[in-house]
Enzyme design. Structure first.
Site, short mmCIF file in Angstrom:
data_model
loop_
_atom_site.label_atom_id
_atom_site.label_comp_id
_atom_site.label_asym_id
_atom_site.label_seq_id
_atom_site.Cartn_x
_atom_site.Cartn_y
_atom_site.Cartn_z
N CYS A 119 -30.34 -8.75 -30.80
CA CYS A 119 -29.67 -8.37 -29.55
C CYS A 119 -29.44 -9.52 -28.58
O CYS A 119 -28.30 -9.87 -28.26
CB CYS A 119 -30.49 -7.29 -28.85
SG CYS A 119 -30.79 -5.82 -29.85
N HIS A 134 -30.33 -6.96 -21.48
CA HIS A 134 -31.21 -7.65 -22.44
C HIS A 134 -31.05 -9.17 -22.43
O HIS A 134 -31.13 -9.83 -23.46
CB HIS A 134 -30.99 -7.12 -23.87
CG HIS A 134 -32.23 -7.28 -24.72
ND1 HIS A 134 -32.25 -6.98 -26.05
CD2 HIS A 134 -33.48 -7.72 -24.41
CE1 HIS A 134 -33.47 -7.22 -26.55
NE2 HIS A 134 -34.23 -7.66 -25.56
#
Length: 584
Positions: free
Chosen positions: A115, A171
């Site tokens: 991610c 993130h």
């Protein structure tokens, strides 16, 4: 404007005037109160607005010509390479299939295996080795974020008049306020800061007792939005709201980073309807999640058309990494999974859909990487890329739109100096050029080289999901020769990485090892600090959020723990990385 942007049929060239998008009687409160509004409801609001204007003798607000396209970047989370209809999936994705068929399918498109790395490379146009984020992902308790000295894509777009909005998963770190999305170029942010969480409650536990709420609007916890709405639908509502309230005469950049289809595997009940026959519970839940995501993207597309953006828009769709078979994702026939440097971890579903494309309905097999969107989109937006910014991405608009050759000939998939070393790796195995214990992967033209431990390496065919639980008996596995730490593949001829050619072509192995070594000389030290107990949400009102306080900043301005020492010993640190390579 970049060549090929204004096609002959484009509304800018024709001078078509579009109605504005301000809705009377359509409020933020109504969206949040009544949930996932139907398009009938939105249509009625728009018609009432136009009727009211007519009664008052007002003309509909017209869109003045603008050469800058509206940019919508949709990033799915953990979608497997096979998990789209046009790649042969049993999961129905009619919206993705249609948008891709009408646009340009990217069939030689690469991202990163996890991610944070993909998101950081998209937003900076730089490889991980040039931001210090080479290792793993940013953990919730780490005092770490995308380094503040990196210019971001939304910052560059704001310079040329764009309104910039982010909806979804960040993130990229949040330990201090300066790391938050609104401080990195976005006018607004609605979404989560962490890598995952409950789709309904928006809570996340990083470890036992370390739990907190993770839904934000701009810089504050979005408690008022905590209505138990499934995040895919909630994020789509927010996108509809932004498009309805924004003036389409001003260019907009929308970064929609959906949480789906990342675990936990959750979906509203109605989306299971077509997938009762899938016995594997993880695959069934995953299919329902993807069906909901497909519908959400259809609603985003409808909103672009309804509010006057579509004819001058560029929509880019991408997964952030490969699928996770144990969580229902399929990368078949590619090898490996999320978290690995095999093709199944880094080759992604991707396409571009836009009325501005010259070669609609085509397939692009040229090499494209997620770092390429940074310079491509800035150029399309008529922005300037500073000469002192050392980018790893290329402007690939003509490659996508017109079918020209890609300016990209190689991709550094990564060099991770602190990942677990391969036991049998050595400098000798790397011809004295490279320590093959180090995890690395590189692509140059048709060739791909991997060293160290590339990660999970099975091929996982569809029949692996035929039983009620995970079944690895159907997986295809390879027993490597003892001590193997170098692999070479001709990806063009062998995209499934079945025939290792490292023994047959040692000269090519040497060439790629030298290229790795050249890249490594430009790497910055890895940023991967130990967890900070002050990150515990219990100390922050039960919310995941910035914990680095102003008084701490005065003591150590702009530095994470150990960063002053690291900077003082920058040359020594850089040398130590090479020393680690040599000694292990």
């Amino acid at each position: 404007m970049a060549p090929g942007v204004c096609a002959p049929h484009h509304w800018l060239c024709k001078g078509t005037m579009l109605a504005g998008g301000v809705l009377a009687g359509f409020s933020v409160l109504s969206l949040l109160t009544y949930g996932y509004l139907s398009w009938d409801t939105l249509g009625s609001s728009l018609e009432e607005t136009e009727t009211t204007r007519a009664k008052l003798g007002e003309e509909p607000e017209a869109s003045a010509p603008t050469s800058q396209p509206h940019i919508v970047f949709i990033l799915a989370d953990d979608q497997g390479f096979r998990d789209v209809g046009y790649h042969g999936s049993e999961i129905r994705t009619p919206t993705l299939d249609r948008l891709a068929a009408e646009g340009v399918k990217l069939e030689n498109y690469y991202v990163q295996p996890m991610c944070t790395p993909s998101r950081s490379q998209f937003i900076t146009g730089k490889y991980q080795i040039h931001t210090g984020l080479q290792h793993s992902v940013i953990r919730p308790t780490q005092p770490n974020c995308l380094p503040l000295d990196n210019v971001t894509l939304p910052q560059k777009l704001k310079e040329v008049g764009y309104s910039t909005h982010m909806v979804g998963k960040w993130h990229l770190g949040f330990y201090r306020k300066e790391c938050m999305p609104t401080q990195r170029g976005f006018d607004s942010f609605f979404g989560s800061l962490l890598g995952s969480g409950d789709y309904y409650t928006h809570y996340k536990c990083d470890s036992p007792g370390i739990c907190g709420y993770d839904l934000y609007e701009n810089d504050n916890a979005a408690w008022d939005h905590d209505n138990g709405i499934y995040s895919t639908q909630m994020y789509t509502q927010k996108v509809q709201q932004i498009l309805a309230s924004h003036n389409p005469r001003t260019p907009i950049f929308l970064y929609i980073a959906y949480q789906a289809v990342h675990s936990p595997l959750q979906a509203p009940g109605k989306y299971f309807e077509h997938y009762r026959s899938i016995n594997n519970i993880n695959r069934r839940r995953y299919a329902a999640m993807l069906a909901c995501l497909d519908e959400a993207i259809n609603n985003v597309t409808l909103a672009l058309k309804r509010y006057g953006y579509y004819d001058n828009s560029i929509l880019i769709y991408s997964s952030d990494n490969g699928g996770q078979p144990m969580a229902g994702g399929s990368n078949w026939p590619l090898r490996g999974s999320k978290g690995s440097y095999w093709e199944g971890g880094i080759r992604a579903v991707g396409f571009v859909h836009s009325p501005l494309l010259k070669n609609k309905g085509s397939v692009c097999k040229e090499l494209v990487h997620i770092t390429d969107w940074f310079p491509t989109l800035i150029t399309l937006a008529e922005g300037q890329i500073d000469e002192d910014i050392q980018l790893d991405g290329y402007d690939i608009w003509e490659t996508v739109s017109e079918g020209r050759r890609s300016p990209r000939v190689d991709i550094l998939h990564n060099i991770d100096p602190i990942y677990t070393k391969a036991k049998n790796g050595s400098w000798a195995a790397g011809f004295g050029i490279w320590n093959t214990a180090v995890q690395s992967a590189i692509r140059v033209n048709h060739w791909k080289l991997l060293t160290g431990n590339p990660g999970y390496s099975d091929w996982v065919p569809p029949q692996s999901f035929s039983n009620a639980g995970p079944n690895r008996w159907h997986n295809e596995r390879v027993s490597w020769m003892a001590g193997k730490t170098v692999w070479l593949f001709n990806i063009t001829a062998d995209p499934y990485e079945r025939v290792d050619l490292s023994g047959k072509y040692p000269d090519i192995v040497k060439q790629l090892l030298r290229r790795l070594s050249q890249f490594n000389k430009t790497a910055v030290p890895v940023r991967y600090p130990a967890k900070d107990p002050r990150s515990n949400p219990k100390l922050n009102g039960g919310v995941w959020g910035p914990w680095f306080k102003e008084d701490q900043k005065k003591k150590k301005p702009g530095k994470i723990k150990g960063e002053n020492k690291q900077k003082k010993n920058k040359k020594k640190t850089s040398t130590s990385f090479h020393y680690v390579f040599a000694s292990n």
